[in-house]
Design an enzyme around this catalytic site. Structure first.
Site, PDB file in Angstrom:
ATOM      1  N   TYR A 127       1.089  -1.253  -0.016  1.00 22.93           N
ATOM      2  CA  TYR A 127       0.063  -0.085  -0.018  1.00 22.93           C
ATOM      3  C   TYR A 127       0.748   1.318   0.075  1.00 22.93           C
ATOM      4  O   TYR A 127       0.298   2.449  -0.257  1.00 22.93           O
ATOM      5  CB  TYR A 127      -0.862  -0.041   1.092  1.00 22.93           C
ATOM      6  CG  TYR A 127      -2.022  -1.177   0.818  1.00 22.93           C
ATOM      7  CD1 TYR A 127      -2.995  -0.903   0.100  1.00 22.93           C
ATOM      8  CD2 TYR A 127      -1.982  -2.388   1.487  1.00 22.93           C
ATOM      9  CE1 TYR A 127      -3.909  -1.906  -0.149  1.00 22.93           C
ATOM     10  CE2 TYR A 127      -2.865  -3.183   1.237  1.00 22.93           C
ATOM     11  CZ  TYR A 127      -3.848  -3.387   0.572  1.00 22.93           C
ATOM     12  OH  TYR A 127      -4.975  -4.305   0.341  1.00 22.93           O
ATOM     13  N   PHE A 413     -11.430  -3.452  10.434  1.00 24.95           N
ATOM     14  CA  PHE A 413     -12.571  -3.150   9.650  1.00 24.95           C
ATOM     15  C   PHE A 413     -12.295  -3.483   7.990  1.00 24.95           C
ATOM     16  O   PHE A 413     -11.170  -3.678   7.849  1.00 24.95           O
ATOM     17  CB  PHE A 413     -12.924  -1.437   9.640  1.00 24.95           C
ATOM     18  CG  PHE A 413     -11.768  -0.608   9.171  1.00 24.95           C
ATOM     19  CD1 PHE A 413     -11.503  -0.447   7.967  1.00 24.95           C
ATOM     20  CD2 PHE A 413     -10.840   0.060   9.990  1.00 24.95           C
ATOM     21  CE1 PHE A 413     -10.394   0.481   7.752  1.00 24.95           C
ATOM     22  CE2 PHE A 413     -10.170   0.957  10.135  1.00 24.95           C
ATOM     23  CZ  PHE A 413      -9.678   1.163   8.513  1.00 24.95           C
TER      24      PHE A 413
END
Length: 413
Positions: A127, A413
């Protein structure tokens, strides 16, 4: 929306959820997942922000975002895209699928006016190239409660701790959590439905431990903290050797927090207390008699990306006065690239485009890493990732970006 290699991105329809979820589970190794977890994920999924990559009638990728609000230094709660559910089928690697999904996620976050994006990375190396910087850490520990004692602060004995069924006191526990959100950067204001995540308790995932248990701390009848935990009993040649695992703990004041830790340290027949995913500056480390026997282990946690540099840097406050010009590199979101003058202090800040000479050069990834105050610009400069052009600017900015408490993303999440 198509990718560079012919696959197409389509918004997820509710009737496609099970297929989408099964694809995600397979991509993450096909481990066990309960019906309870699936139903919770279905209920909190934002279908208008979730999509799949299709190659014909084959689903080959998944991605989505949650509409979060994250605390930033100074206490403001800022709209944040919680990037989630990222997967690409092994048959479709290196075809531009991930890049296209990340492109769409950030474009949509910008369109919604979200200055920030955040994620937990299963593979951290992926990322950084999309501008996400490691911004928060967490602390795990395994405490030998037979050898480690606690030095408790004044007022601890005034706090009552009692058992309560987790679901019965959910409202009170959520009120404690909500009161803590403005106090620590990185914390997320809980969206409707997310309170149920802390009660997930499928037997298949307990690994032999008990059902989820809960105690609450009270003072004068008011709930001031809670702890959720599991116990696992083991009998060895020398007798009991049980382990208690803390799943969640929150308290409004030091005495209430200490009372909860005292309870956890003293559970009958337990000789080890496992602590998971706590803030790296958690106060219990200063209560224990021997930190070495607690085996603290920090690890990376949340990654942050500035979607809108000006809005993000203006949304937080700064520990000390700062007036610095950043030269920002951002190839993936070119609207952020260029020179920005940040001026601010503990009362507020502004960030605007400028043609003035740059004081520091860095990429948006470094800004994301430093944004919540848990990573210093000085440490990034030592790694060659920030360059100082005006003497003194690096120290000025690094100190200003700090936070009195460590940032912490409290749940995945």
């Amino acid at each position: 929306m198509g990718t560079d290699h012919g696959t197409e991105l389509k918004t997820l329809r509710p009737e496609e959820f099970d297929r989408w979820w099964d694809h995600l589970i397979r991509a993450f190794g096909g481990g066990p997942a309960s019906a309870e977890e699936r139903e919770l994920d279905r209920s909190i999924t934002e279908f208008d922000r979730s999509f799949a990559a299709w190659d014909g009638d084959a689903m080959v990728g998944t991605a989505g975002a949650f509409s979060f609000r994250m605390t930033v230094p100074g206490g403001a709660v800022v709209p944040t895209a919680g990037v989630t559910m990222i997967s690409v089928a092994a048959t479709h690697r290196r075809r531009g699928v991930l890049t296209s999904m990340m492109r769409r996620l950030l474009d949509e976050a910008r369109a919604k006016g979200e200055p920030l994006a955040a994620l937990f990375a299963s593979e951290p190396a992926i990322y950084g190239r999309f501008g996400y910087g490691l911004a928060t850490f967490l602390l795990n520990a395994e405490i030998d409660t037979g050898r480690v004692t606690l030095a408790l602060p004044a007022g601890t004995d005034e706090v009552r701790v009692r058992y309560a069924p987790p679901a019965d006191v959910l409202t009170e526990c959520e009120a404690v959590y909500a009161a803590l959100v403005p106090r620590r950067p990185g914390m997320l204001a809980r969206q409707p439905g997310w309170e149920r995540a802390g009660l997930l308790d499928p037997e298949s995932e307990r690994e032999g431990a008990s059902a989820l248990q809960c105690v609450i701390a009270e003072r004068n009848g008011v709930v001031t903290g809670y702890a959720r935990f599991r116990t696992k009993m083991v009998w060895g040649p020398s007798g009991h050797d049980g382990t208690a695992t803390v799943e969640d703990l929150a308290a409004l004041d030091p005495a209430s927090e200490a009372a909860l830790w005292r309870f956890l340290f003293g559970i009958d027949l337990m000789t080890t207390l496992k602590v998971r995913a706590r803030p790296v500056d958690d106060g219990w480390q200063h209560l224990v008699s021997d930190l070495r026997r607690c085996l603290p282990q920090p690890r990376d946690a949340g990654y942050v990306r500035l979607v809108d540099v000006a809005a993000a840097l203006s949304a937080r406050t700064y520990l000390t006065p700062v007036d610095v010009v950043f030269e920002v590199e951002d190839a993936f979101c070119p609207w952020n690239a260029g020179r920005w003058r940040l001026t601010g202090d503990a009362k507020g800040a502004s960030c605007e485009r400028t043609t003035d000479a740059a004081d520091l050069t860095l990429s948006v990834r470094e800004l994301g890493a430093a944004y919540l105050g848990g990573v210093t610009l000085l440490s990034l400069a030592q790694a060659g990732r920030v360059r100082e052009l005006r003497p003194g600017a690096l120290t000025e900015a690094s100190v200003a970006f700090g936070s009195p408490v460590a940032p912490w993303l409290p749940h995945g999440f």
